[in-house]
Write a protein that holds these residues in place. Structure first.
Motif, PDB file in Angstrom:
ATOM      1  N   GLN A 146      12.792   5.109  -2.891  1.00  0.00           N
ATOM      2  CA  GLN A 146      13.139   3.716  -2.633  1.00  0.00           C
ATOM      3  C   GLN A 146      14.045   3.218  -3.741  1.00  0.00           C
ATOM      4  O   GLN A 146      13.879   3.577  -4.907  1.00  0.00           O
ATOM      5  N   MET A 147      15.002   2.382  -3.339  1.00  0.00           N
ATOM      6  CA  MET A 147      15.862   1.674  -4.272  1.00  0.00           C
ATOM      7  C   MET A 147      15.342   0.256  -4.371  1.00  0.00           C
ATOM      8  O   MET A 147      15.055  -0.364  -3.353  1.00  0.00           O
ATOM      9  N   ILE A 148      15.259  -0.263  -5.580  1.00  0.00           N
ATOM     10  CA  ILE A 148      14.811  -1.630  -5.787  1.00  0.00           C
ATOM     11  C   ILE A 148      15.924  -2.357  -6.520  1.00  0.00           C
ATOM     12  O   ILE A 148      16.280  -1.995  -7.653  1.00  0.00           O
ATOM     13  N   ALA A 187       0.832  -1.203   0.000  1.00  0.00           N
ATOM     14  CA  ALA A 187       0.000   0.000   0.000  1.00  0.00           C
ATOM     15  C   ALA A 187       0.867   1.252   0.000  1.00  0.00           C
ATOM     16  O   ALA A 187       0.546   2.235  -0.666  1.00  0.00           O
ATOM     17  N   GLN A 188       1.990   1.224   0.724  1.00  0.00           N
ATOM     18  CA  GLN A 188       2.877   2.384   0.781  1.00  0.00           C
ATOM     19  C   GLN A 188       3.590   2.596  -0.545  1.00  0.00           C
ATOM     20  O   GLN A 188       3.923   3.716  -0.890  1.00  0.00           O
ATOM     21  N   THR A 189       3.846   1.537  -1.290  1.00  0.00           N
ATOM     22  CA  THR A 189       4.582   1.669  -2.541  1.00  0.00           C
ATOM     23  C   THR A 189       3.671   1.781  -3.749  1.00  0.00           C
ATOM     24  O   THR A 189       4.129   1.969  -4.858  1.00  0.00           O
ATOM     25  N   ALA A 190       2.366   1.672  -3.555  1.00  0.00           N
ATOM     26  CA  ALA A 190       1.425   1.730  -4.671  1.00  0.00           C
ATOM     27  C   ALA A 190       1.477   3.071  -5.390  1.00  0.00           C
ATOM     28  O   ALA A 190       1.252   3.130  -6.598  1.00  0.00           O
ATOM     29  N   ASN A 191       1.780   4.139  -4.690  1.00  0.00           N
ATOM     30  CA  ASN A 191       1.835   5.469  -5.291  1.00  0.00           C
ATOM     31  C   ASN A 191       3.207   5.803  -5.859  1.00  0.00           C
ATOM     32  O   ASN A 191       3.408   6.913  -6.333  1.00  0.00           O
ATOM     33  N   MET A 192       4.125   4.871  -5.795  1.00  0.00           N
ATOM     34  CA  MET A 192       5.482   5.135  -6.263  1.00  0.00           C
ATOM     35  C   MET A 192       5.542   5.098  -7.793  1.00  0.00           C
ATOM     36  O   MET A 192       4.837   4.336  -8.429  1.00  0.00           O
ATOM     37  N   ARG A 193       6.402   5.932  -8.331  1.00  0.00           N
ATOM     38  CA  ARG A 193       6.652   5.989  -9.772  1.00  0.00           C
ATOM     39  C   ARG A 193       8.157   6.078  -9.976  1.00  0.00           C
ATOM     40  O   ARG A 193       8.905   6.314  -9.023  1.00  0.00           O
ATOM     41  N   ALA A 194       8.597   5.880 -11.199  1.00  0.00           N
ATOM     42  CA  ALA A 194      10.022   5.999 -11.491  1.00  0.00           C
ATOM     43  C   ALA A 194      10.458   7.441 -11.236  1.00  0.00           C
ATOM     44  O   ALA A 194       9.811   8.387 -11.702  1.00  0.00           O
ATOM     45  N   ALA A 195      11.523   7.602 -10.479  1.00  0.00           N
ATOM     46  CA  ALA A 195      12.056   8.938 -10.210  1.00  0.00           C
ATOM     47  C   ALA A 195      12.734   9.466 -11.464  1.00  0.00           C
ATOM     48  O   ALA A 195      13.399   8.722 -12.194  1.00  0.00           O
ATOM     49  N   SER A 196      12.584  10.735 -11.724  1.00  0.00           N
ATOM     50  CA  SER A 196      13.243  11.342 -12.886  1.00  0.00           C
ATOM     51  C   SER A 196      14.736  11.492 -12.589  1.00  0.00           C
ATOM     52  O   SER A 196      15.167  11.476 -11.427  1.00  0.00           O
ATOM     53  N   GLU A 197      15.504  11.651 -13.634  1.00  0.00           N
ATOM     54  CA  GLU A 197      16.951  11.863 -13.464  1.00  0.00           C
ATOM     55  C   GLU A 197      17.202  13.085 -12.587  1.00  0.00           C
ATOM     56  O   GLU A 197      18.048  13.053 -11.689  1.00  0.00           O
ATOM     57  N   CYS A 215      22.900  -2.297 -11.257  1.00  0.00           N
ATOM     58  CA  CYS A 215      21.907  -1.230 -11.376  1.00  0.00           C
ATOM     59  C   CYS A 215      20.785  -1.429 -10.367  1.00  0.00           C
ATOM     60  O   CYS A 215      20.473  -2.554  -9.994  1.00  0.00           O
ATOM     61  N   VAL A 216      20.212  -0.330  -9.949  1.00  0.00           N
ATOM     62  CA  VAL A 216      19.025  -0.350  -9.095  1.00  0.00           C
ATOM     63  C   VAL A 216      17.991   0.577  -9.721  1.00  0.00           C
ATOM     64  O   VAL A 216      18.331   1.547 -10.391  1.00  0.00           O
ATOM     65  N   SER A 217      16.732   0.238  -9.506  1.00  0.00           N
ATOM     66  CA  SER A 217      15.643   1.127  -9.903  1.00  0.00           C
ATOM     67  C   SER A 217      15.395   2.084  -8.751  1.00  0.00           C
ATOM     68  O   SER A 217      15.589   1.731  -7.591  1.00  0.00           O
ATOM     69  N   VAL A 218      14.970   3.284  -9.077  1.00  0.00           N
ATOM     70  CA  VAL A 218      14.662   4.280  -8.061  1.00  0.00           C
ATOM     71  C   VAL A 218      13.226   4.734  -8.257  1.00  0.00           C
ATOM     72  O   VAL A 218      12.847   5.186  -9.333  1.00  0.00           O
ATOM     73  N   LYS A 219      12.427   4.577  -7.201  1.00  0.00           N
ATOM     74  CA  LYS A 219      11.017   4.955  -7.221  1.00  0.00           C
ATOM     75  C   LYS A 219      10.788   6.054  -6.188  1.00  0.00           C
ATOM     76  O   LYS A 219      11.489   6.127  -5.183  1.00  0.00           O
ATOM     77  N   THR A 220       9.801   6.889  -6.452  1.00  0.00           N
ATOM     78  CA  THR A 220       9.461   7.961  -5.518  1.00  0.00           C
ATOM     79  C   THR A 220       7.965   8.254  -5.579  1.00  0.00           C
ATOM     80  O   THR A 220       7.314   7.962  -6.579  1.00  0.00           O
ATOM     81  N   ASP A 221       7.484   8.826  -4.500  1.00  0.00           N
ATOM     82  CA  ASP A 221       6.119   9.358  -4.493  1.00  0.00           C
ATOM     83  C   ASP A 221       6.185  10.883  -4.488  1.00  0.00           C
ATOM     84  O   ASP A 221       5.200  11.559  -4.284  1.00  0.00           O
ATOM     85  N   GLY A 222       7.373  11.407  -4.697  1.00  0.00           N
ATOM     86  CA  GLY A 222       7.593  12.854  -4.675  1.00  0.00           C
ATOM     87  C   GLY A 222       8.245  13.319  -3.390  1.00  0.00           C
ATOM     88  O   GLY A 222       8.832  14.388  -3.330  1.00  0.00           O
TER      89      GLY A 222
END
Length: 101
Positions: A90-92, A21-31, A79-86
């Motif tokens: 989070q690093m994945i 639920a906490q990560t549902a609003n996450m999107r790929a962080a921009s550069e 490599c890691v993916s980076v997600k954010t809700d703004g």
């Protein structure tokens, strides 16, 4: 004594749902967001191989939308993916493990 195993069982069901639920609003962080969030990115200088290096450091970094890759001196990369809700980042990792970034 039965309470502890029951509580552990309940938590094993509830905690993953809470994390989802906490990560549902996450999107790929921009550069730009990644660079703003990471200290010292202004010190990086791009090399011919496309990676950026900090003076005196042999690890190279490639920052793009939703991803940070590291090139090690032996030329291996990770490599890691980076997600954010703004607000939160989070690093994945490649195994799906999530950590605060």
């Amino acid at each position: 004594m039965r309470t502890l195993p029951a509580l552990a069982g309940l938590l094993s069901l509830v905690l993953p749902a809470m994390a989802l639920a906490q990560t549902a609003n996450m999107r790929a962080a921009s550069e730009a967001e990644i660079r703003q969030h990471l200290p010292g990115t202004s010190e990086l200088k791009e090399a011919k191989n496309g990676y950026e290096y900090r003076q005196g450091n042999k690890n190279g970094y490639k920052i793009s939308n939703g991803q940070v890759c590291v090139r090690f001196p032996d030329k291996s990369t990770d490599c890691v993916s980076v997600k954010t809700d703004g607000k939160k980042f989070q690093m994945i990792d490649r195994k799906g493990g999530r950590t605060r970034f």
